[in-house]
Design an enzyme around this catalytic site. Structure first.
Site, PDB file in Angstrom:
ATOM      1  N   HIS A 115       0.823  -1.212   0.000  1.00 51.67           N
ATOM      2  CA  HIS A 115       0.000   0.000   0.000  1.00 51.67           C
ATOM      3  C   HIS A 115       0.859   1.264   0.000  1.00 51.67           C
ATOM      4  CE1 HIS A 115      -4.010  -1.534  -0.200  1.00 51.67           C
ATOM      5  NE2 HIS A 115      -3.466  -2.628   0.299  1.00 51.67           N
ATOM      6  N   CYS A 153      -7.264  -3.814 -12.910  1.00 48.73           N
ATOM      7  CA  CYS A 153      -7.160  -2.574 -12.131  1.00 48.73           C
ATOM      8  C   CYS A 153      -6.046  -2.653 -11.088  1.00 48.73           C
ATOM      9  CB  CYS A 153      -8.493  -2.223 -11.464  1.00 48.73           C
ATOM     10  SG  CYS A 153      -9.013  -3.431 -10.235  1.00 48.73           S
TER      11      CYS A 153
END
Ligand code: PEP
Ligand code: MG
Length: 546
Positions: free
Chosen positions: A183, A479
């Site tokens: 992340h 994605c």
């Protein structure tokens, strides 16, 4: 000195290093005090200073983070905690040790309660570190406050630290840990911060040293020479030859939709300005992050309405809440799990808390009815046709017109034919698909070498999904971060992918690369990559032929 890691994006940054302090060592249990009064005054003063600092940070952060940081400030003034600190000091502990133990026992209590209280344990640990740092007169953990632009060097970034990054000041980011799909990397890409992650040898770089980061090459040069700096500028210019903003097309005119990944409605306008043809992944976690209870239907509807209004006439693919594992959420607590990546997460967590899912779908359908965007909704981490059927039926019954799923678990790809017999579309999350295919934690630098979507095993799963999409006539997009890698994007198209969604900063480079290949050539490159034995081999084969 040249160090290697994994670059995020293709940019270059130069600047002085500022190191993010490492977590503090545990205060020594054996050190004792006999002056309880002055030791307790020291503790009180430190707690008060930290409370004031956190209150300032809360005001600065705003939004959802404000409430979380404010709650941390309140913890320092909790009467039960102050009593506990006092009695530990009276029993002979130093202020540092008493603070450490008092917060530790609050943490243990929260953890033993499981569920949402357990998720607050990390906030408690953060406050404890801040108070101990104050007592020791050292820098508190977290992103340092510096009044000049700098390159941040950190072991890794907690989500709360990442959210506080001031992109006006942070020229670049080096982390010792983390892989390309962590992340931290995703956040750096979305904020347009030049980053090289997983640079294990960066621990030795001195505070203040000048470094040259080249994300395109995944390198960090310490104390670069003027010649090295000049050469890096040349490389950057060469990478910048972009085709004009416009729809994604191959050299033979085949259209490939280029969409944007965003995490809040505020990012939509800029993404469309940068040439996104729509939004391919709207991560909705920000609405829930830090909340102690789920937002209401009306609150959510207002946010979705804002997003859809900004994307009039354009596709917007919304992902329902993806909680669990690397995205823990307070109110969807599932108790302590030994192995949360394989636990109750994504659609499983939503199914276990169906009212949260129903509310979200209801709010999305209502906002869709009020606006003119082309709204598609998908569920995260779907494993098979059963979960697909559950989600699609529920979504339709609540007024969603186009309902699909994310393929992030290998089983979903293996069952692609069945899944696409039910879902209106599939979007492949290559970050998690890679993590689960190679059994490599996406946040762990030690296995970052495996976290590579170029691996032919991942590409074979993508092909299964692409083939099922072609057979069913239903769209299959990507994605995950793989879509932002220009050469890999071409390979994905060759595997049957019809849309690519990425951080807006990656659109130019991907658009430019797609224009250089026909569909036939993309298919030939894909065949070559599928036949490779490793990720490196796949890359090498493709770069030789392009
Ligand atoms: C993915 O897993 O590829 C994805 C797009 O979802 P996230 O990165 O939010 O897990
Ligand atoms: Mg995912």
């Amino acid at each position: 000195m040249l160090l290697r890691g994994t670059g995020v994006g293709r940019g270059i940054a130069i600047g002085p290093v500022v190191r993010m302090p490492d977590p503090l060592s545990e205060p020594d249990e054996k050190r004792r005090t006999t002056d309880a009064d002055s030791e307790y005054s020291r503790a009180r003063a430190a707690l008060t200073t930290v409370a004031a600092d956190l209150a300032d940070r809360a005001a600065l952060a705003g939004g959802e983070a404000e409430g979380v940081i404010h709650a941390q400030a309140m913890m320092t003034q909790d009467p039960a905690l102050l009593d506990d600190v006092r009695s530990r000091i009276e029993a002979g502990s130093t202020a540092e040790r008493a603070v450490f133990e008092a917060f530790h026992s609050v943490r243990q209590l929260l953890l033993s309660m499981g569920g949402s209280p357990a998720d607050r344990a990390v906030d408690v640990a953060d406050v404890s570190q801040r108070v101990i740092a104050q007592l020791r007169g050292v820098a508190p953990p977290g992103v340092p406050n510096v009044d000049h632009p700098f390159v941040l060097l950190a072991s890794d970034l907690a989500p709360s630290d990442a959210a506080m990054l001031d992109i006006g000041q942070v020229l670049g980011l080096i982390t010792l840990g983390g892989g390309p799909t962590s992340h931290t990397a995703i956040l750096a890409r979305s904020k347009g911060i030049v980053a090289v992650v997983g640079v294990a040898d960066a621990a030795g770089i001195d505070d203040g040293a000048t470094v040259l980061l080249d994300a395109g090459d995944g390198t960090v040069t310490v104390a670069p020479t003027p010649e090295e700096i000049a050469a890096s500028r040349e490389r950057l210019l060469a990478r910048r030859v972009a085709v004009p903003v416009g729809p994604g097309t191959l050299a033979d005119g085949t259209g490939i939709e280029l969409l944007a990944n965003i995490g809040s409605p505020d990012e939509a306008e800029a993404a469309l300005r940068q040439g996104a043809e729509g939004i391919g992944l709207f991560r909705t976690e920000f609405l829930f992050f830090g909340a102690r209870t789920a937002p209401t239907v009306a609150e959510q509807q207002a946010v979705y309405r804002r997003l859809f209004a900004a994307c009039e006439g354009k596709r917007v693919v919304v992902r329902t809440l993806d909680a669990g594992s690397d995205k823990p959420l307070a109110f969807l607590g599932t108790g302590v799990e030994e192995n949360p990546a394989l636990g109750v997460r994504g659609i499983r967590a939503l199914r276990a808390h169906e009212s949260v899912l129903r509310d979200q779908l209801t709010a999305l359908a209502a906002a869709d009815a009020e606006t003119d965007a082309d709204v598609w909704v998908m569920a995260p981490m779907v494993a098979d046709a059963d979960e697909t059927g559950y989600f699609v039926a529920l979504a339709r019954s609540l007024g969603i017109r186009v309902a699909g799923v994310m393929a992030e678990v290998p089983s979903c790809a293996l069952m692609a034919g069945q899944v696409l017999g039910i879902a209106d579309f599939v979007s492949i999350g290559t970050n998690d698909l890679t993590q689960y295919t190679l059994a490599a934690d996406r946040r762990l630098a030690a296995v970052a070498g495996y976290s590579d979507p170029w691996h032919p095993a991942v590409l074979r799963l993508v092909k299964m999904l692409g083939d099922a999409g072609t057979q069913s006539g239903r769209p299959v997009g990507v994605c995950g971060e793989a879509a932002a890698d220009p050469m890999l994007a071409v390979v994905l198209v060759g595997l049957g992918i019809s849309s690519l969604s990425m951080a807006p900063s990656a659109l130019d480079a991907v658009r430019t690369q797609l224009r250089q290949h026909t569909l036939e050539h993309a298919r030939a490159l894909a065949v070559s990559a599928l036949g490779a034995s490793t990720a490196a081999d796949a890359r090498a084969r493709v770069s030789e032929q392009s």
